[in-house]
Design a protein around this motif. Structure first.
Motif, short mmCIF file in Angstrom:
data_model
loop_
_atom_site.label_atom_id
_atom_site.label_comp_id
_atom_site.label_asym_id
_atom_site.label_seq_id
_atom_site.Cartn_x
_atom_site.Cartn_y
_atom_site.Cartn_z
N SER A 127 0.82 -1.22 0.00
CA SER A 127 0.00 0.00 0.00
C SER A 127 0.85 1.27 0.00
O SER A 127 1.92 1.32 0.61
CB SER A 127 -0.95 0.01 1.20
N GLN A 128 0.33 2.30 -0.72
CA GLN A 128 1.01 3.59 -0.77
C GLN A 128 0.57 4.50 0.36
O GLN A 128 1.33 5.32 0.84
CB GLN A 128 0.74 4.27 -2.11
N VAL A 129 -0.69 4.39 0.74
CA VAL A 129 -1.24 5.14 1.89
C VAL A 129 -2.10 4.19 2.70
O VAL A 129 -2.50 3.14 2.22
CB VAL A 129 -2.09 6.36 1.45
N LEU A 130 -2.38 4.58 3.93
CA LEU A 130 -3.23 3.76 4.79
C LEU A 130 -4.55 4.47 5.04
O LEU A 130 -4.60 5.70 5.10
CB LEU A 130 -2.53 3.50 6.13
N SER A 131 -5.59 3.69 5.18
CA SER A 131 -6.90 4.25 5.50
C SER A 131 -6.91 4.65 6.98
O SER A 131 -6.04 4.24 7.75
CB SER A 131 -8.00 3.22 5.24
N THR A 132 -7.91 5.39 7.37
CA THR A 132 -8.04 5.82 8.78
C THR A 132 -8.13 4.60 9.69
O THR A 132 -7.51 4.58 10.76
CB THR A 132 -9.28 6.71 8.95
N ASP A 133 -8.86 3.58 9.26
CA ASP A 133 -8.99 2.36 10.09
C ASP A 133 -7.64 1.65 10.23
O ASP A 133 -7.31 1.13 11.30
CB ASP A 133 -10.03 1.41 9.47
N LEU B 43 -3.61 10.70 25.65
CA LEU B 43 -3.42 11.59 24.49
C LEU B 43 -4.14 11.03 23.27
O LEU B 43 -4.80 11.77 22.53
CB LEU B 43 -1.93 11.78 24.18
N TYR B 44 -3.99 9.71 23.06
CA TYR B 44 -4.61 9.06 21.90
C TYR B 44 -6.12 9.24 21.93
O TYR B 44 -6.75 9.46 20.90
CB TYR B 44 -4.23 7.58 21.88
N GLU B 45 -6.70 9.18 23.11
CA GLU B 45 -8.16 9.28 23.24
C GLU B 45 -8.66 10.73 23.26
O GLU B 45 -9.84 10.96 23.03
CB GLU B 45 -8.60 8.54 24.50
N THR B 46 -7.78 11.69 23.53
CA THR B 46 -8.22 13.09 23.63
C THR B 46 -7.72 13.93 22.46
O THR B 46 -8.45 14.14 21.50
CB THR B 46 -7.79 13.71 24.97
N VAL B 47 -6.49 14.40 22.52
CA VAL B 47 -5.97 15.31 21.49
C VAL B 47 -5.24 14.59 20.36
O VAL B 47 -4.97 15.17 19.32
CB VAL B 47 -5.04 16.39 22.09
N GLY B 48 -4.91 13.34 20.58
CA GLY B 48 -4.21 12.56 19.55
C GLY B 48 -2.73 12.41 19.87
O GLY B 48 -2.16 13.20 20.60
N ILE B 49 -2.11 11.37 19.28
CA ILE B 49 -0.67 11.14 19.46
C ILE B 49 0.04 11.50 18.16
O ILE B 49 -0.55 11.45 17.07
CB ILE B 49 -0.36 9.68 19.87
N GLU B 50 1.30 11.85 18.29
CA GLU B 50 2.09 12.21 17.12
C GLU B 50 2.63 10.94 16.47
O GLU B 50 3.33 10.17 17.12
CB GLU B 50 3.23 13.14 17.53
N ILE B 51 2.28 10.76 15.20
CA ILE B 51 2.74 9.59 14.45
C ILE B 51 3.16 10.06 13.06
O ILE B 51 2.81 11.18 12.66
CB ILE B 51 1.62 8.51 14.32
N PRO B 52 3.87 9.23 12.29
CA PRO B 52 4.17 9.63 10.92
C PRO B 52 2.88 9.74 10.11
O PRO B 52 1.93 8.98 10.35
CB PRO B 52 5.07 8.51 10.40
N ASP B 53 2.83 10.68 9.20
CA ASP B 53 1.64 10.87 8.37
C ASP B 53 1.55 9.72 7.37
O ASP B 53 2.27 9.70 6.36
CB ASP B 53 1.71 12.22 7.65
N LEU B 54 0.70 8.75 7.67
CA LEU B 54 0.58 7.54 6.84
C LEU B 54 -0.53 7.67 5.80
O LEU B 54 -0.81 6.71 5.08
CB LEU B 54 0.33 6.32 7.74
N GLU C 153 3.49 10.73 -0.46
CA GLU C 153 4.87 11.22 -0.43
C GLU C 153 5.54 10.87 0.91
O GLU C 153 6.69 10.43 0.94
CB GLU C 153 4.86 12.75 -0.62
N ASN C 154 4.82 11.03 2.01
CA ASN C 154 5.40 10.78 3.32
C ASN C 154 5.61 9.29 3.59
O ASN C 154 6.58 8.90 4.23
CB ASN C 154 4.55 11.40 4.43
N VAL C 155 4.69 8.45 3.11
CA VAL C 155 4.87 7.00 3.28
C VAL C 155 6.13 6.56 2.55
O VAL C 155 6.91 5.74 3.06
CB VAL C 155 3.62 6.22 2.80
N THR D 237 2.10 13.76 12.13
CA THR D 237 0.78 14.37 12.33
C THR D 237 0.19 13.84 13.62
O THR D 237 0.65 12.81 14.13
CB THR D 237 -0.12 14.06 11.13
N ARG D 238 -0.82 14.53 14.12
CA ARG D 238 -1.54 14.05 15.30
C ARG D 238 -2.70 13.17 14.84
O ARG D 238 -3.45 13.54 13.96
CB ARG D 238 -2.08 15.20 16.13
N PHE D 239 -2.80 12.01 15.46
CA PHE D 239 -3.88 11.09 15.12
C PHE D 239 -4.62 10.73 16.39
O PHE D 239 -4.02 10.29 17.37
CB PHE D 239 -3.32 9.82 14.45
#
Length: 173
Positions: free
Chosen positions: A84-90, A129-140, A144-146, A165-167
């Motif tokens: 895959s080139q990008v990942l879905s939200t799920d 953080l994951y449940e409230t404002v989000g955690i910082e992860i690579p933009d998947l 281009e970023n993947v 990005t924050r997810f």
């Protein structure tokens, strides 16, 4: 008239008292001078020492922070689906859940003692953080970023090339 006195008195040996003084002078350096504890010099030395300690702590904290970012990037890079080139939200959510689970598993593997309490606190904060404002992860979700993440060499120096990005957990949106 005394004959000895009339002789050449310039060639006589140095008087004993001068010899003793010369020997005392040449004993060498006794040791470092002590500084009075209330002096300006002592205060300056103390502040220099404190500054060096503060800079060292800051350096260690920065290195620790960079290491955790690199570890996080490596985690996501190593789990990218090869096709895959990008990942879905799920898919991104599933990877985040795996990341949080791995974080908890790392704590379970660590024996009781120094650092474990801090790791547990960090893991709990990451979950919050994951449940409230989000955690910082690579933009998947960026092609281009993947690609950048796939070709990244794993070094701290080049980790800045991978955008993050924050997810946030989709179920709390």
């Amino acid at each position: 008239i005394n004959a000895e006195y009339m002789g050449d008195h310039h060639h006589h040996a140095m008087p004993k008292s001068n010899l003793v003084k010369a020997q005392k002078k040449s004993r060498g350096v006794v040791g470092p001078k002590t500084v009075h504890p209330n002096s300006r010099k002592a205060a300056k030395m103390t502040s220099e020492k404190m500054r060096k300690e503060k800079l060292e702590k800051r350096k260690v904290a920065t290195q620790k922070g960079k290491k955790s970012v690199v570890d996080m990037l490596l985690f996501f890079r190593d789990r990218l689906p090869p096709d895959s080139q990008v990942l879905s939200t799920d898919e991104v959510a599933a990877m985040c859940e795996a990341y949080l689970t791995a974080s908890r598993a790392g704590i379970a593997a660590k024996r009781v003692g120094f650092g474990r309490d801090q790791m547990e606190a960090d893991s709990a904060q990451l979950q919050r953080l994951y449940e409230t404002v989000g955690i910082e992860i690579p933009d998947l979700q960026s092609v281009e970023n993947v690609l950048k993440l796939r070709v990244w060499d794993g070094s701290v120096k080049n980790s800045g090339h991978v955008s993050r990005t924050r997810f946030r957990c989709p179920s709390t949106l």
